[in-house]
Design an enzyme around this catalytic site. Structure first.
Site, PDB file in Angstrom:
ATOM      1  N   LYS A   1       0.838  -1.187   0.000  1.00 15.51           N
ATOM      2  CA  LYS A   1       0.000   0.000   0.000  1.00 15.51           C
ATOM      3  C   LYS A   1       0.881   1.249   0.000  1.00 15.51           C
ATOM      4  CE  LYS A   1      -4.313   1.591   2.144  1.00 15.51           C
ATOM      5  NZ  LYS A   1      -5.301   1.342   3.217  1.00 15.51           N
TER       6      LYS A   1
ATOM      7  N   GLU B   1     -18.677  -5.021  11.674  1.00 16.52           N
ATOM      8  CA  GLU B   1     -19.520  -4.220  12.553  1.00 16.52           C
ATOM      9  C   GLU B   1     -20.547  -5.065  13.300  1.00 16.52           C
ATOM     10  OE1 GLU B   1     -17.806  -1.634   9.410  1.00 16.52           O
ATOM     11  OE2 GLU B   1     -18.937  -3.515   9.350  1.00 16.52           O
TER      12      GLU B   1
ATOM     13  N   ARG C   1     -24.739  -1.377   8.916  1.00 15.20           N
ATOM     14  CA  ARG C   1     -24.480  -2.784   8.623  1.00 15.20           C
ATOM     15  C   ARG C   1     -24.821  -3.689   9.805  1.00 15.20           C
ATOM     16  NH1 ARG C   1     -20.438  -3.234   4.462  1.00 15.20           N
ATOM     17  NH2 ARG C   1     -19.331  -4.862   5.567  1.00 15.20           N
TER      18      ARG C   1
END
Length: 625
Positions: free
Chosen positions: A282, A366, A394
């Protein structure tokens, strides 16, 4: 002849490019991304990490005939560049400009709208099954990060896909990061695979070896199978995905275009689900993003040479929350913090530094985070789950079934509530009030500034049931005041007095309400302004008084109108039989697009100037009656 980025208008334009040319193009793309995102802001580190992978995907597959689904989608900038959208990058995430996520309405090359994580495998499987039902022939590719792979929905989809004959290709972009560093057992498993130096040779040797083990009659068959499985589990990487029913390929260097082309070509040859493990870095190509990928995940405009951006001296709600929770935890050992892969984003870094054993980062999960909090609460602990409003959606069932039904003292710190701006439809936090208001036992608070947030956090610990403290991404310009009246359950505060009407505002809209009052004063109208600290329960005593005092009652909220604060107030007033005219200001029944917050507020008539004009017209109509 080498084609520069300016010559690329569709994936077809890279089909005849050789590996050195593609590597040169990769360098040019990285330079463009850094330059462009430094001007507009956006997701930088994630896109720098997938340049070669995106080039290889578009070299091997044929978009838009082949369907490519980018999980979350914040890493799809390179995909957008290769599909003819370079000229629009100056408008990235701006009003009426290029979206920061894949959008089917934007390009035929965007196969599925994304923005939340862990959805791509499910979508890919749906598209593949539809393809098979129709008898079509095209490839379906899901590109999912190791952070998104920690989400339970991804494993539900892998479990389903592995037991069906529909061919899909799942590409794991493994960079050991989501927004923060990836956590959990899956991340550890991937790390073991990633760190193996001889994985390819060992895998081939093991597969050849077990294939040569003879089966000498039925009595020994079961024993030989056990030996094969034992050896496979011992040395073959990716066995987890093999056991789920996928052909596992990799891991492969995600910055080696030649290796990527070979492995993706191989993936196409299998008539079964294939899992391709690609290891990337990344932030690759911009040193600061490589060293601090979490800082450069989502960025505001910045200076390339220094990596710095203009400093905002205002303290954010997120920082206030994290700092004060850490202070509270020093005096209360029962306080626990929970994050769903958003420790930095929700301001919990100081808490993690001070109390690493009392912070649980559950990854992009979540639903699990909410029920984990419920379990902690049953044992007398006081969990604070810090989560963006858009991601709290969610876990609706867990909030309802596991927390509210048991009336457990879990505190939901709903960050980025209301209009968030540039990330657009998938990230606007405009639905949480409508989601939480119907839930029994739930208390909902909305701070107008940082001091009020601190008060509400302290107050939340006095409650015996669940509560949500909802605050915005925007920094309030209201001055902090440590002499604020104490928080009392269901009690609002009057900030200004006036007889012509009353404007009841919640959270960050209190600032707009005070501005509206000043504008109306210039037109000879004096209205009262009320800070509705509580969305639930309502201040029924104050509302009852207002019902028989003011000719005009208006509410102002940073939420959709349907099922929101205004709906609750209007229902109460209707039951009381008030003669006052009632107006509710909020957002319409639609998904709000991306753009600067101020520009979006003006477009939807939610800025102070527009609201003052609408209230002035209503007040004049009342005078004329």
């Amino acid at each position: 002849m080498y084609k520069s980025l300016d010559d690329i208008h569709s994936p077809q334009d890279i089909k005849d490019m050789n590996i050195p040319e593609l590597e040169q193009l990769a360098g040019e793309i990285r330079q463009f991304l850094v330059q462009s995102i430094s001007q507009t802001g956006g997701h930088l580190a994630s896109n720098l990490g997938v340049v070669e992978l995106t080039l290889a995907i578009h070299k091997i597959f044929n978009s838009p005939q082949d369907k490519i689904i980018w999980d979350v989608g914040h890493q799809a900038y390179v995909h957008k560049l290769l599909t003819g959208r370079k000229a629009q990058f100056a408008s990235l995430r701006q009003m009426d400009g290029l979206s920061g996520f894949p959008k089917r309405a934007e390009s035929c090359h965007d196969a599925f709208d994304t923005g939340h994580s862990s959805t791509s495998v499910s979508a890919a499987l749906g598209i593949a099954r539809a393809r098979d039902q129709r008898g079509d022939n095209f490839s379906v590719v899901s590109v999912i990060g190791d952070g998104a792979l920690s989400g339970g929905m991804a494993f539900e989809a892998l479990n389903d896909a592995g037991q069906c004959p529909s061919k899909i290709i799942v590409i794991l972009n493994d960079n050991d990061m989501s927004i923060s560093h990836s956590v959990g057992a899956v991340s550890m498993h991937l790390s073991k695979i990633r760190s193996g130096r001889t994985y390819t040779g060992v895998k081939r040797w093991t597969e050849d070896f077990v294939a040569r083990i003879p089966v000498i009659g039925p009595p020994t068959k079961h024993f030989v199978e056990k030996i094969k499985n034992s050896l496979k589990y011992l040395v073959v990487p990716g066995v987890l995905f093999e056991e789920l029913g996928f052909k596992y390929l990799g891991p492969v260097d995600g910055h080696d275009i030649g290796q990527l082309e070979q492995i993706l070509t191989s993936a196409q040859e299998y008539d079964r689900p294939v899992f391709v493990h690609v290891v990337t870095r990344k932030g690759k190509g911009y040193e600061r993003a490589e060293i601090f990928p979490e800082r450069y995940h989502g960025v505001a405009p910045f200076f390339i040479d220094t990596g710095m951006k203009e400093k905002d001296q205002s303290i954010t709600f997120s920082a206030t929350f994290g700092q004060h929770l850490t202070k509270m935890a020093m005096h209360n050992e029962k306080i626990i913090a929970i994050s769903a892969a958003m420790v930095e984003g929700t301001g919990l870094t100081p808490f993690r530094q001070m109390f690493p054993q009392r912070l649980f980062d559950v990854g992009i999960a979540e639903q699990h985070g909410v029920t984990l909090a419920a379990g902690l609460a049953t044992q007398g602990l006081r969990p604070f789950f810090a989560v963006y409003s858009t991601f709290a959606q969610r876990a609706f069932d867990q909030i309802l079934h596991d927390v509210c039904l048991q009336n457990l003292p879990v505190v939901f710190a709903l960050d980025r509530a209301g209009l968030t701006g540039e990330d657009g439809e998938t990230h606007q936090g405009l639905f949480d009030l409508s989601m939480l208001l119907p839930l029994p036992n739930m208390t909902i608070l909305t701070p107008a500034n940082a001091d009020e947030l601190r008060q509400m956090m302290e107050f939340a610990l006095t409650l015996d049931g669940p509560c949500a403290i909802r605050y915005s991404k925007a920094v309030s310009r209201l001055p902090n005041d440590d002499t604020l009246p104490p928080i009392q359950l269901g009690k609002w505060t009057r900030l200004r007095e006036g007889d012509d009407g009353v404007l009841i505002a919640s959270g960050n809209m209190v600032e707009e309400a005070l501005d509206i009052r000043e504008r109306l004063l210039k037109r000879g109208k004096a209205i009262s302004v009320v800070n509705a600290r509580f969305i639930k329960p309502l201040d029924e005593e104050m509302l009852s008084q207002m019902a028989h005092t003011f000719p005009l009652i208006a509410t102002l909220e940073d939420n959709v109108l349907i099922g929101g604060f205004g709906s609750a107030v209007g229902q109460f007033l209707l039951q009381k039989g008030t003669r006052a005219r009632f107006i509710s200001f909020g957002y319409p029944d639609k998904f709000i697009e991306h753009g600067a917050r101020a520009a979006l507020m003006a477009r939807y008539g939610m800025d102070a100037a527009s609201l003052a004009e609408r209230l002035a017209v209503a007040l004049e109509e009342i005078d004329g009656e």
